[in-house]
Design a protein around this motif. Sequence first.
Motif, PDB file in Angstrom:
ATOM      1  N   TRP A 117      -3.730  -0.038  -3.515  1.00  0.00           N
ATOM      2  CA  TRP A 117      -3.020  -1.314  -3.423  1.00  0.00           C
ATOM      3  C   TRP A 117      -2.434  -1.622  -4.785  1.00  0.00           C
ATOM      4  O   TRP A 117      -3.133  -1.543  -5.804  1.00  0.00           O
ATOM      5  CB  TRP A 117      -3.961  -2.439  -3.000  1.00  0.00           C
ATOM      6  N   MET A 171      -5.521  -2.894   5.777  1.00  0.00           N
ATOM      7  CA  MET A 171      -6.040  -2.160   4.635  1.00  0.00           C
ATOM      8  C   MET A 171      -7.010  -1.048   5.026  1.00  0.00           C
ATOM      9  O   MET A 171      -7.910  -1.252   5.845  1.00  0.00           O
ATOM     10  CB  MET A 171      -6.757  -3.127   3.702  1.00  0.00           C
ATOM     11  N   SER A 188      -7.900   0.980  -0.039  1.00  0.00           N
ATOM     12  CA  SER A 188      -6.919  -0.047  -0.386  1.00  0.00           C
ATOM     13  C   SER A 188      -7.600  -1.391  -0.595  1.00  0.00           C
ATOM     14  O   SER A 188      -7.245  -2.165  -1.497  1.00  0.00           O
ATOM     15  CB  SER A 188      -5.855  -0.164   0.705  1.00  0.00           C
ATOM     16  N   THR A 237       0.817  -1.211   0.000  1.00  0.00           N
ATOM     17  CA  THR A 237       0.000   0.000   0.000  1.00  0.00           C
ATOM     18  C   THR A 237       0.859   1.273   0.000  1.00  0.00           C
ATOM     19  O   THR A 237       0.358   2.353   0.286  1.00  0.00           O
ATOM     20  CB  THR A 237      -0.941   0.023   1.224  1.00  0.00           C
TER      21      THR A 237
END
Length: 416
Positions: free
Chosen positions: A180, A306, A310, A134
């Motif tokens: 991502w 996340m 993401s 990320t």
Amino acid sequence: MSSVLDNACKRAVSPGTERLLAGMTLAAAGGINDEKLEKEDFLAAYGTFQLDASSEPFTTKTPMWFASMTKFVTSVAVLQCIDRDLFGLESPSDVDRLLPEWSQPQILTGFEDGQPKLQKARGKITAGRLISHTSGLAYDFHPGLLLQWRQSRGEGPRAMRGTIPDVFTTPLLFEPGTGWAYGPGHDVAGLMVARANNCTLEEYMRENIFDVLGMDDTTFEPRAHNGVAARLPPMVGRPLPDEPLSDETASLNNTRNLMLDHKDQYGSGGLFSTAEDYLKLLKSILRNDGRILRPETVDTLFTSTMSPSSDVALNTTLTNPAMAAAMIPGEPMVGSPGTGHWTHSLLGLISLTAKEGGLQAGWTQWGGAPNLKWWIDRKGNSCGIFATQLSPPGEKRHQQITHFFQQEMATRYGRS
């Protein structure tokens, strides 16, 4: 082993035009069961080094290029350094200190009249973002903006073709923490580990992981360590899905050769290892035995890192057939019937969907380009690795073998 799995493996390596693999190794283990006892590890090997049936047999000690299976080990090394207060998981100042080449990143937003449009990133790269994909960094060999950026400079893809600072100081594709993208974050994080400890990544991992667990055949230096390079089986390939295997069509050979004669120790894909060695690491993490990480640190490895954006970006990536085949081989592509939802931790992909008759929701997995795959199912009490040297990544015809394997190991080691 059940006859179903054994027969499937034997058929997969049987000589002939329908042969699925030259050779393979399978290794699995359980955690502590309800009676606080450990069942024996499962180890098996099938097939031969080459398609020639008279060539050397595969064993569970056969070394192979593990490619992106390296990322698991690098994540463990990063968390060890955090445990030792050498740098912080979400500390931009530690990136500034140890990785100054990435301290002032720019974002590639597009092109105008053939020239790249760049803007200064507002967010910062951190160790945690590097090992969860990320950070905004991406590989330059995938079609898209970064490959176009290379071409605008008169360059082709440079990943793995130089030192880490030389080839991975590329523009970002998004603000750190907001998207991502599969990329070289573990290469950069591995460099962070090496610089924080004033040594090479090989030296760090050997002292703190490999020697601790007895992983004697695991190395970034296969030509120098324990005769690993001389013991490697060749790569075999299937040029098209309906064509037979060939010793001459393994498209991953060039990449493996780059790793054999590397320019740096790549924390994303540079390790060579064996199924027996790698199982020792999987077991240590599954059992949370405290040998290489603090118990509370192991828990963080299985927690999603996340952001909502993401998470959306990851699952959008998995709607791409090529990316899904390589990243979740044998699993339904996101958006197709039977699909599940995926998220990502500091260790790998987390499936939020149980596998029928097999792994439980929350199992974690990753793989390697020559069709290797590991998993850890903490709820179901199993871990394992399937290893071969087959090209191309995500080859589909052998995937049923890994399904049978996981299903049987889930039964073998599952808690009563």
